[in-house]
Design a protein around this motif. Structure first.
Motif, mmCIF file in Angstrom:
data_model
loop_
_atom_site.group_PDB
_atom_site.id
_atom_site.type_symbol
_atom_site.label_atom_id
_atom_site.label_comp_id
_atom_site.label_asym_id
_atom_site.label_seq_id
_atom_site.Cartn_x
_atom_site.Cartn_y
_atom_site.Cartn_z
ATOM 1 N N GLN A 12 2.012 -3.290 14.109
ATOM 2 C CA GLN A 12 2.849 -4.245 13.383
ATOM 3 C C GLN A 12 2.119 -4.710 12.143
ATOM 4 O O GLN A 12 0.887 -4.837 12.139
ATOM 5 C CB GLN A 12 3.207 -5.432 14.258
ATOM 6 C CG GLN A 12 4.183 -5.053 15.351
ATOM 7 C CD GLN A 12 4.779 -6.260 16.019
ATOM 8 O OE1 GLN A 12 4.138 -7.283 16.159
ATOM 9 N NE2 GLN A 12 6.025 -6.134 16.432
ATOM 10 N N ALA A 13 2.904 -4.972 11.108
ATOM 11 C CA ALA A 13 2.338 -5.430 9.848
ATOM 12 C C ALA A 13 3.205 -6.562 9.311
ATOM 13 O O ALA A 13 4.390 -6.361 9.054
ATOM 14 C CB ALA A 13 2.277 -4.284 8.849
ATOM 15 N N ASP A 14 2.608 -7.714 9.160
ATOM 16 C CA ASP A 14 3.316 -8.876 8.619
ATOM 17 C C ASP A 14 3.161 -8.869 7.102
ATOM 18 O O ASP A 14 2.261 -9.508 6.554
ATOM 19 C CB ASP A 14 2.748 -10.164 9.229
ATOM 20 C CG ASP A 14 3.570 -11.384 8.850
ATOM 21 O OD1 ASP A 14 4.694 -11.214 8.351
ATOM 22 O OD2 ASP A 14 3.057 -12.505 9.059
ATOM 23 N N VAL A 15 4.006 -8.069 6.451
ATOM 24 C CA VAL A 15 3.946 -7.900 4.998
ATOM 25 C C VAL A 15 5.363 -7.952 4.426
ATOM 26 O O VAL A 15 6.345 -7.822 5.158
ATOM 27 C CB VAL A 15 3.278 -6.563 4.604
ATOM 28 C CG1 VAL A 15 1.819 -6.519 5.057
ATOM 29 C CG2 VAL A 15 4.045 -5.377 5.155
ATOM 30 N N GLU A 16 5.444 -8.105 3.124
ATOM 31 C CA GLU A 16 6.736 -8.061 2.437
ATOM 32 C C GLU A 16 7.312 -6.639 2.540
ATOM 33 O O GLU A 16 6.558 -5.658 2.530
ATOM 34 C CB GLU A 16 6.577 -8.458 0.966
ATOM 35 C CG GLU A 16 6.152 -9.907 0.765
ATOM 36 C CD GLU A 16 7.190 -10.893 1.269
ATOM 37 O OE1 GLU A 16 8.393 -10.653 1.059
ATOM 38 O OE2 GLU A 16 6.786 -11.892 1.901
ATOM 39 N N PRO A 17 8.633 -6.513 2.618
ATOM 40 C CA PRO A 17 9.263 -5.197 2.789
ATOM 41 C C PRO A 17 8.961 -4.200 1.675
ATOM 42 O O PRO A 17 8.966 -2.992 1.909
ATOM 43 C CB PRO A 17 10.767 -5.505 2.827
ATOM 44 C CG PRO A 17 10.875 -6.953 3.105
ATOM 45 C CD PRO A 17 9.615 -7.599 2.636
ATOM 46 N N ASP A 18 8.671 -4.690 0.467
ATOM 47 C CA ASP A 18 8.403 -3.771 -0.637
ATOM 48 C C ASP A 18 6.915 -3.441 -0.799
ATOM 49 O O ASP A 18 6.523 -2.749 -1.739
ATOM 50 C CB ASP A 18 8.968 -4.310 -1.947
ATOM 51 C CG ASP A 18 8.340 -5.636 -2.371
ATOM 52 O OD1 ASP A 18 7.640 -6.271 -1.560
ATOM 53 O OD2 ASP A 18 8.556 -6.036 -3.534
ATOM 54 N N THR A 19 6.086 -3.893 0.141
ATOM 55 C CA THR A 19 4.657 -3.583 0.084
ATOM 56 C C THR A 19 4.457 -2.085 0.269
ATOM 57 O O THR A 19 4.989 -1.494 1.210
ATOM 58 C CB THR A 19 3.889 -4.336 1.193
ATOM 59 O OG1 THR A 19 4.138 -5.725 1.062
ATOM 60 C CG2 THR A 19 2.394 -4.054 1.123
ATOM 61 N N PRO A 20 3.689 -1.442 -0.614
ATOM 62 C CA PRO A 20 3.435 -0.010 -0.448
ATOM 63 C C PRO A 20 2.678 0.283 0.848
ATOM 64 O O PRO A 20 1.774 -0.452 1.246
ATOM 65 C CB PRO A 20 2.577 0.348 -1.662
ATOM 66 C CG PRO A 20 2.933 -0.684 -2.690
ATOM 67 C CD PRO A 20 3.164 -1.947 -1.892
#
Length: 148
Positions: A12-20
């Motif tokens: 899992q990654a708690d990042v913004e959807p547009d993060t590369p």
């Protein structure tokens, strides 16, 4: 928070959807074998496999990965084709500085997964990653050896 399948594991990654994807791999998940090169998808240092196909991870927003399996250099030897590529790379001593080599190995693995016996034209068409050291002849030789 998106769940990704990376190297066979749910992550899992708690990042913004547009993060590369590149930055998720390196900065969030600590998988630093995938390198940052140009950031515009031209050099190929950031190449990973998405469902077995080479992809420039600096240009893949995390939201577009979906259910695709992500394979990075850290796990490429778990794939029989990837193992053969790495063995050829080591046997021929392809790397000089080595910075681009993880991306080169990923591109070669993708090529051989879809074209097990590539022609020289196939190799030239697929191996478009840049190498500042100019190891292109050794890269092509290693691809031919891995295919043999």
């Amino acid at each position: 928070m998106p769940t990704l399948t990376i190297n066979g594991q749910a992550r899992q990654a708690d990042v913004e959807p547009d993060t590369p994807l590149l930055f998720v791999l390196r900065d969030t998940l600590g998988l630093t074998g995938t390198k940052y090169g140009c950031g515009i998808g031209q050099c190929g240092a950031c190449t990973v496999l998405l469902d077995g196909q080479a992809a420039r991870s600096c240009q893949v927003p995390i939201e577009s990965v979906g259910t695709q399996a992500v394979t990075t250099i850290e796990a490429i030897e778990q794939d029989p084709v990837g193992r053969k590529v790495v063995e050829a790379w080591v046997g021929i001593e392809v790397p000089q500085c080595g910075y681009c080599q993880s991306g080169q190995v990923m591109a070669a693995t993708s090529l051989l997964k879809r074209t097990p016996r590539p022609s020289d034209d196939d190799i030239a068409g697929a191996m478009t990653n840049l190498c500042r050291c100019g190891t292109y002849n050794a890269v092509a030789a290693a691809v031919r050896q891995a295919a043999a």
